[in-house]
Design an enzyme around this catalytic site. Structure first.
Site, PDB file in Angstrom:
ATOM      1  N   LYS A  73      22.200  21.408  53.317  1.00 44.54           N
ATOM      2  CA  LYS A  73      22.514  22.056  52.032  1.00 44.54           C
ATOM      3  C   LYS A  73      21.245  22.682  51.472  1.00 44.54           C
ATOM      4  O   LYS A  73      20.166  22.074  51.551  1.00 44.54           O
ATOM      5  CB  LYS A  73      23.064  20.984  51.080  1.00 44.54           C
ATOM      6  CG  LYS A  73      23.570  21.506  49.742  1.00 44.54           C
ATOM      7  CD  LYS A  73      24.209  20.357  48.949  1.00 44.54           C
ATOM      8  CE  LYS A  73      24.780  20.808  47.616  1.00 44.54           C
ATOM      9  NZ  LYS A  73      25.425  19.703  46.885  1.00 44.54           N
ATOM     10  N   SER A 148      30.134  20.614  45.375  1.00 44.24           N
ATOM     11  CA  SER A 148      29.245  21.731  45.584  1.00 44.24           C
ATOM     12  C   SER A 148      28.686  21.860  47.005  1.00 44.24           C
ATOM     13  O   SER A 148      28.147  22.905  47.348  1.00 44.24           O
ATOM     14  CB  SER A 148      28.073  21.616  44.607  1.00 44.24           C
ATOM     15  OG  SER A 148      27.280  20.489  44.893  1.00 44.24           O
ATOM     16  N   SER A 172      30.176  15.823  44.998  1.00 41.70           N
ATOM     17  CA  SER A 172      29.918  17.039  45.783  1.00 41.70           C
ATOM     18  C   SER A 172      29.859  16.881  47.292  1.00 41.70           C
ATOM     19  O   SER A 172      29.829  17.880  48.003  1.00 41.70           O
ATOM     20  CB  SER A 172      28.635  17.699  45.308  1.00 41.70           C
ATOM     21  OG  SER A 172      28.920  18.447  44.158  1.00 41.70           O
TER      22      SER A 172
END
Ligand code: GLN
Length: 441
Positions: A73, A148, A172
């Protein structure tokens, strides 16, 4: 083939690390434009793979993850790669060092294949707030992939990597895992170092794996966990899993769609029957979860983002951050105004304490809790939904962050052809409990 088996193949020379990187590389080349998962690729991945292959050939030692490709990420530092939190604010920012989790992955010979898309600064739950366009759901390009950690879940689902790392502040990791049909684990707070993670809300953030199977999540956690001198909240622990007797089932009828509640309830009952467990209905403080979480997030996020002042790192966030980031900054600056003397944050802390107490009480009575990961089915990318509706996706995930306990989302099935995840929560440091139950589902 799970990750352990793949590593075995690589070590036995049946598949080379170079071939592994190239196979993913081809898929990425073919489909990334369409899916918008990778923001940056590691140009050096083939060289890293060659070095691992040569060690294998020469019978030298290689690690537990030898030759596996991991997607990261874009809020976790990987030295020399661009890390921009999917924001214009940090558009060209290069990470100056490896996060502790990255050091640990590299020490076991995993190969970082690239940095993936996300909601901007991890603010969001749909993958739509990225400044570089929404991530697509690999199973249905029209649907949100969740967020996310949208790129991390989508990368696993699209076969762009062997596994991925994401971060979970209020769901997330678990939320996009649920929407993309993969496994996502948020470990106990303090189990995994946050050093090198660009923080969103320090007292909630935790890094964790997104994988195809529970066994894989367990393997990755065994590598990234542990005490770290650079993060004083970390501890060295052996994860627990006491013998199971009672499964807590949450009554979610007031919060989730009837179809989701039905599917999850049926699965929990089936599991209890197979495993000879008693079921006990438990009541979680769901009615205060979102309010408590978002007051703390707005406050801590506002504070965390003061370093993006346009002088030290990248551009001024108050000017270049997207709408959701601005909402939280403006909200946070309002809540923390001097004349309020911290009363909103203090109230939220009290409510958080109540959640902690409730969890302690519940885990005296049950060994694990089962509930859906998200309360409703994925919407279409770009579909107008209100902020309240967007935040409501988090109602079942944020409590584990408030209580700093672990949680996993594993694929359960589909409703209307859309993925649905089931969530298992356990007491602090009881990751083993979670893994055992997840494997039985
Ligand atoms: N959707 C939640 C939020 O927007 C969770 C975000 C996260 O876990 N990073 O705050």
């Amino acid at each position: 083939m799970n990750l352990k088996q793949k590593v075995k193949q690589i070590k036995e020379g049946k598949l080379s690390a170079v071939e592994n990187v190239m196979q993913f590389g081809e898929k990425i080349k073919k489909d990334n434009k369409k899916l918008n998962i990778f923001l940056h690729l590691n140009e050096n991945s083939i060289n890293e793979a060659k070095e691992i292959d040569s060690r294998i050939k020469n019978n030298k030692k290689t690690g537990k993850l030898a030759g596996l490709c991991v997607a990261i990420k874009s809020n976790i530092c990987v030295k020399h790669l661009t890390i921009n939190c999917a924001s214009k604010v940090l558009e060209d920012f290069t990470a100056p060092y490896d996060a502790t989790v990255i050091q640990k992955l590299k020490a076991e010979d995993a190969i970082v294949i690239g940095m993936v898309n996300m909601d901007e600064f991890a603010c969001g739950g749909s993958g739509e707030t990225s400044a570089f366009g929404p991530t697509k759901n690999p199973e249905n390009l029209e649907l949100i992939p969740g967020g996310s950690s949208s790129g991390s879940a989508a990368a696993v689902a699209a076969d762009f990597c062997d596994f991925a790392l994401g971060s979970d502040t209020g769901g997330s990791i678990r939320n996009p895992a649920s929407h993309c049909g993969v496994v996502g684990l948020k470990p106990t707070y303090g189990a995994v170092s946050r050093y090198g993670l660009l923080d969103m809300t320090m007292s909630f953030d935790q890094i964790g794996p997104l994988t195809k199977t529970t066994e894989d999540a367990e393997l990755v956690l065994s590598v990234i966990k542990g005490q770290d001198n650079f993060d004083s909240t970390t501890q060295e622990v052996n994860f627990k899993g006491k013998p199971r007797k009672v499964l807590g089932l949450v009554d979610t009828a007031d919060f989730a769609t009837p179809e989701i509640t039905k599917l999850v309830t049926e699965k929990a009952k089936e599991l209890a029957e197979n495993q000879n467990l008693k079921i006990k209905t438990v009541k979680l403080p769901l009615d205060i979860s979102l309010e408590t979480y978002y007051i703390m997030v707005y406050t801590e996020f506002f504070s965390a983002t003061r370093k993006y002042d346009g002088r030290r790192f990248g551009k001024l966030i108050d000017q270049f951050g997207g709408p959701e980031v601005q909402r939280r900054i403006i909200g946070g600056s309002e809540i923390t105004k001097a004349e309020f003397e911290g009363k909103y944050y203090r109230e939220a802390l009290k409510a958080r304490n109540l959640v902690v107490k409730e969890f302690e009480k519940i885990f005296k009575e049950v060994d694990a809790i089962i509930l859906p990961t998200v309360p409703k089915l994925a919407h279409k990318i770009g579909e107008e939904i209100t902020i309240k509706e967007l935040y409501a996706y988090d109602v079942f995930t944020v409590l584990a962050n408030l209580a700093q306990t672990p949680g996993i989302s594993i694929p359960l099935g589909k409703i209307d052809n859309k993925n649905i995840g089931i969530q298992i929560l356990a007491d602090k440091w009881n990751e083993k409990q979670i893994f055992e139950l997840a494997k039985n589902i």
